[in-house]
Design a protein around this motif. Structure first.
Motif, mmCIF file in Angstrom:
data_model
loop_
_atom_site.group_PDB
_atom_site.id
_atom_site.type_symbol
_atom_site.label_atom_id
_atom_site.label_comp_id
_atom_site.label_asym_id
_atom_site.label_seq_id
_atom_site.Cartn_x
_atom_site.Cartn_y
_atom_site.Cartn_z
ATOM 1 N N VAL A 35 55.573 13.768 22.137
ATOM 2 C CA VAL A 35 54.076 13.453 21.877
ATOM 3 C C VAL A 35 54.185 12.075 21.555
ATOM 4 C CG1 VAL A 35 52.117 14.016 20.780
ATOM 5 C CG2 VAL A 35 53.631 15.929 21.369
ATOM 6 N N ASP A 36 53.419 11.222 22.312
ATOM 7 C CA ASP A 36 53.222 9.872 21.716
ATOM 8 C C ASP A 36 52.255 9.860 20.799
ATOM 9 O OD1 ASP A 36 55.002 8.519 23.691
ATOM 10 O OD2 ASP A 36 53.587 8.131 25.182
ATOM 11 N N VAL A 37 52.490 9.277 19.564
ATOM 12 C CA VAL A 37 51.656 9.119 18.347
ATOM 13 C C VAL A 37 51.144 7.837 18.122
ATOM 14 C CG1 VAL A 37 51.547 9.691 16.070
ATOM 15 C CG2 VAL A 37 52.858 11.372 17.245
ATOM 16 N N PRO A 38 50.055 7.481 18.027
ATOM 17 C CA PRO A 38 49.839 6.231 17.915
ATOM 18 C C PRO A 38 50.208 5.503 16.526
ATOM 19 C CG PRO A 38 47.596 7.618 17.698
ATOM 20 C CD PRO A 38 49.045 8.442 18.158
ATOM 21 N N ALA A 39 50.338 4.202 16.756
ATOM 22 C CA ALA A 39 50.971 3.596 15.458
ATOM 23 C C ALA A 39 49.631 3.671 14.016
ATOM 24 C CB ALA A 39 50.868 2.066 15.508
ATOM 25 N N ALA A 40 48.560 3.900 14.744
ATOM 26 C CA ALA A 40 47.281 3.804 13.810
ATOM 27 C C ALA A 40 47.351 5.106 12.905
ATOM 28 C CB ALA A 40 45.943 3.724 14.464
ATOM 29 N N SER A 41 47.974 6.237 13.382
ATOM 30 C CA SER A 41 48.090 7.546 12.498
ATOM 31 C C SER A 41 48.829 7.367 11.363
ATOM 32 C CB SER A 41 48.508 8.405 13.831
ATOM 33 O OG SER A 41 50.129 8.230 13.728
ATOM 34 N N SER A 42 49.646 6.135 11.267
ATOM 35 C CA SER A 42 50.397 6.085 9.942
ATOM 36 C C SER A 42 49.286 5.403 9.012
ATOM 37 C CB SER A 42 51.657 5.122 10.396
ATOM 38 O OG SER A 42 52.445 5.830 11.063
ATOM 39 N N GLY A 43 48.274 4.966 9.096
ATOM 40 C CA GLY A 43 47.219 4.452 8.280
ATOM 41 C C GLY A 43 47.600 2.941 7.815
ATOM 42 N N GLY A 44 47.053 2.530 6.737
ATOM 43 C CA GLY A 44 47.369 1.114 6.094
ATOM 44 C C GLY A 44 47.127 0.149 7.426
ATOM 45 N N ALA A 45 47.913 -0.801 7.436
ATOM 46 C CA ALA A 45 47.872 -1.867 8.340
ATOM 47 C C ALA A 45 48.444 -1.537 9.725
ATOM 48 C CB ALA A 45 49.096 -3.035 7.819
ATOM 49 N N CYS A 46 48.904 -0.334 9.879
ATOM 50 C CA CYS A 46 49.292 0.158 11.277
ATOM 51 C C CYS A 46 47.998 0.487 11.851
ATOM 52 C CB CYS A 46 49.934 1.445 10.782
ATOM 53 S SG CYS A 46 51.893 1.486 10.238
ATOM 54 N N ARG A 47 46.904 0.695 11.316
ATOM 55 C CA ARG A 47 45.581 1.082 12.177
ATOM 56 C C ARG A 47 45.323 -0.304 12.934
ATOM 57 N NH1 ARG A 47 43.522 2.979 6.859
ATOM 58 N NH2 ARG A 47 42.811 0.646 6.389
ATOM 59 N N LEU A 48 45.872 -1.488 12.803
ATOM 60 C CA LEU A 48 45.462 -2.780 13.215
ATOM 61 C C LEU A 48 46.403 -2.801 14.656
ATOM 62 C CD1 LEU A 48 44.965 -5.036 10.294
ATOM 63 C CD2 LEU A 48 43.210 -3.666 11.453
ATOM 64 N N LEU A 49 47.350 -2.054 14.623
ATOM 65 C CA LEU A 49 48.877 -2.293 15.821
ATOM 66 C C LEU A 49 48.526 -1.048 16.711
ATOM 67 C CD1 LEU A 49 51.526 -3.367 13.576
ATOM 68 C CD2 LEU A 49 50.114 -4.704 15.033
ATOM 69 N N ASP A 50 48.590 -1.183 17.990
ATOM 70 C CA ASP A 50 48.659 -0.597 18.976
ATOM 71 C C ASP A 50 50.035 -0.627 19.786
ATOM 72 O OD1 ASP A 50 48.305 0.130 21.970
ATOM 73 O OD2 ASP A 50 46.556 1.422 20.919
ATOM 74 N N PHE A 51 50.856 0.437 19.860
ATOM 75 C CA PHE A 51 52.178 0.162 20.656
ATOM 76 C C PHE A 51 52.031 -0.102 22.063
ATOM 77 C CE2 PHE A 51 53.590 3.879 17.716
ATOM 78 C CZ PHE A 51 54.108 3.284 16.894
ATOM 79 N N THR A 52 50.991 0.123 22.832
ATOM 80 C CA THR A 52 50.885 -0.434 24.200
ATOM 81 C C THR A 52 50.666 -1.834 24.153
ATOM 82 O OG1 THR A 52 49.900 2.025 24.848
ATOM 83 C CG2 THR A 52 49.442 0.014 26.440
ATOM 84 N N VAL A 53 49.742 -2.249 23.290
ATOM 85 C CA VAL A 53 49.236 -3.602 23.129
ATOM 86 C C VAL A 53 50.512 -4.339 22.960
ATOM 87 C CG1 VAL A 53 48.060 -5.376 22.062
ATOM 88 C CG2 VAL A 53 47.084 -3.084 22.750
ATOM 89 N N ILE A 54 51.513 -3.867 22.028
ATOM 90 C CA ILE A 54 52.569 -4.729 21.560
ATOM 91 C C ILE A 54 53.532 -4.765 22.797
ATOM 92 C CG2 ILE A 54 54.686 -4.509 20.233
ATOM 93 C CD1 ILE A 54 52.943 -3.021 18.035
ATOM 94 N N GLU A 55 53.682 -3.657 23.534
ATOM 95 C CA GLU A 55 54.518 -3.515 24.893
ATOM 96 C C GLU A 55 54.062 -4.519 25.828
ATOM 97 O OE1 GLU A 55 56.901 -0.372 27.687
ATOM 98 O OE2 GLU A 55 55.168 0.332 26.411
ATOM 99 N N GLN A 56 52.857 -4.625 26.054
ATOM 100 C CA GLN A 56 52.272 -5.515 26.954
ATOM 101 C C GLN A 56 52.585 -6.986 26.697
ATOM 102 O OE1 GLN A 56 48.103 -4.453 27.132
ATOM 103 N NE2 GLN A 56 48.350 -2.706 28.628
ATOM 104 N N LEU A 57 52.285 -7.307 25.613
ATOM 105 C CA LEU A 57 52.714 -8.596 24.843
ATOM 106 C C LEU A 57 53.929 -8.960 24.514
ATOM 107 C CD1 LEU A 57 49.298 -8.924 22.951
ATOM 108 C CD2 LEU A 57 49.742 -9.850 25.012
ATOM 109 N N VAL A 58 54.618 -8.236 24.221
ATOM 110 C CA VAL A 58 55.970 -8.698 23.690
ATOM 111 C C VAL A 58 57.193 -7.947 24.444
ATOM 112 C CG1 VAL A 58 57.618 -8.753 21.667
ATOM 113 C CG2 VAL A 58 55.074 -8.508 21.412
#
Length: 182
Positions: A35-58
């Protein structure tokens, strides 16, 4: 008559076969479901990150995130489950400093100025140390009075020039981080 005996015999066999306990059938356990769990589910500053966006850019796929909060600072570290490096860290701190103070006291020596990111921003690369490779870093003073830093720690065998090239991708990622959402 013979027909009736045969039918009766067959009926008896069928009934006796039904009464016997059936052997249990071994069924293999189901395969685990990924199950793909979004980074935001970890709370804190992780709510500002998205695994898909990171993968697209980096161009690296991360799937594990961990958040931490200490005082006015919110942090998030993301990694791939199968490797400890590279890792991407985001740190966001509430601040009252102004642009001038940021430029004087926060921007590191030999950092390169970045335009179009917050009130003022920089990027730099730090040499390898402590068992890891070079670190690419982007820091900025966001318009909402927050100090943010994205840092990418590379594996030990990565050249500093590769980390330097990565700072451009981190700037693009930093522009997608909305610190007001924290």
């Amino acid at each position: 008559m013979r027909g009736r005996i045969v039918v009766a015999g067959l009926a008896g066999l069928l009934v006796s076969g039904c009464a016997a306990e059936a052997e249990p059938v071994a069924v293999p356990p189901p395969a685990p479901i990924a199950v793909d769990v979004p980074a935001a589910s970890s709370g804190g500053a992780c709510r500002l990150l998205d695994f898909t966006v990171i993968e697209q850019l980096v161009k690296v796929r991360f799937d594990v995130a961990a958040a931490s909060e200490r005082g006015d600072t919110h942090s998030c570290v993301v990694r791939a489950e199968s490797a400890t490096m590279p890792e991407l860290a985001l740190s966001v701190t509430e601040t009252t400093i102004d642009k001038a103070t940021f430029g004087t006291d926060v921007v590191p020596d030999k950092a390169t100025k970045v335009t179009g990111l917050g009130q003022q921003a920089y990027r730099r690369t730090v040499a390898a140390a402590g068992g890891h490779g070079p670190v690419a870093e982007v820091g900025w003073l966001a318009a909402d009075g927050r100090l943010a830093t994205l840092s990418w720690t590379t594996a030990r065998d990565v050249e500093r020039s590769a980390a330097e090239k990565l700072t451009g991708d981190l700037v693009a990622l930093a522009k997608k981080v909305d610190t007001r959402a924290l």
